[in-house]
Scaffold this motif. Structure first.
Motif: not given
Length: 220
Positions: A44, A46, A52, A54-56, A69-70, A72
């Motif tokens: 994660l 930020n 926003d 973001t993650w993966d 990931d975030h 898609n």
């Protein structure tokens, strides 16, 4: 042991100014192992001042790595060694996004032995763009490793500027020089990186000097 790749010339010093002194984001990561034996990593991030997040999620099994990931996007990386040619390794990267569709990605080759480190990369397209770099251990006293890097656009038939670099590592000290165009070798960036294992307060010291139009000196 193979000499460093051209892109790794001065990398430790560059990371000292970026990765180790990044105050602009907050991140969290968790690693583990699945029941099938595959490794996974959840991350994660930020950026400071941004709402926003973001993650993966990345899974690793044998020679394949899959990331979701975030955005898609599902990315796949397949890496393997070419047994018929000792020292030759290949890597293929591709991705699929629910909005933009399939990206055929790129194919990379690396050949390394005790004297040389050569890389070739090409995207998979009708008119691919090819990048290459090569580093050779000159085995001359005081010179170290010398390397070049460049690119070629198959569609236009144009060759990009060829970069020139030198890198030498002795003990805990690394010195490097990289010029973006070998036709103008005096314009570029130099760095000195020193590890300080005996110092309890600082792990390392880095100095960067840039000689282009916006010349600068940085110390960390």
């Amino acid at each position: 042991m193979a000499p460093p790749a051209f892109n790794d010339f001065g990398a430790d010093c560059e990371n000292l100014f970026t990765e180790h002194h990044n105050q602009g984001s907050v991140s969290y990561g968790h690693k583990g192992k699945m029941g099938c034996g595959a490794d996974y990593n959840f991350a994660l991030k930020n950026e400071t001042g941004s709402k926003d997040l973001t993650w993966d999620v990345t899974a690793n099994c044998h020679n394949m790595e899959i990331t979701y990931d975030h955005l898609n996007t599902v990315s796949k990386k397949l890496a393997f060694n070419v047994k018929q040619v000792p020292g030759l390794a290949a890597e293929y990267n591709c991705s699929f996004n629910t909005a933009s569709g399939l990206d055929l990605g790129d194919l990379n080759f690396n050949y390394a032995n005790e004297k040389a480190n050569v890389n070739l990369k090409s995207n998979l397209a009708t008119s691919p763009k090819i990048t290459f770099d090569a580093a050779v251990d000159t085995q001359f006293h005081g010179v170290g490793t010398v390397g070049v890097a460049g690119s070629f656009d198959v569609g236009s038939g144009a060759m990009g500027p060829v970069a020139l670099g030198m890198h030498r590592a002795v003990g805990n000290t690394q010195i490097s020089w990289k010029a973006a165009n070998m036709m103008n070798p005096c314009v570029g960036s130099a760095s000195v990186f020193v590890k300080t294992p005996a110092n309890k307060d600082f792990c390392c010291v880095g100095v960067q000097v840039n000689t282009d139009d916006n010349a600068k000196l940085s110390v960390a």
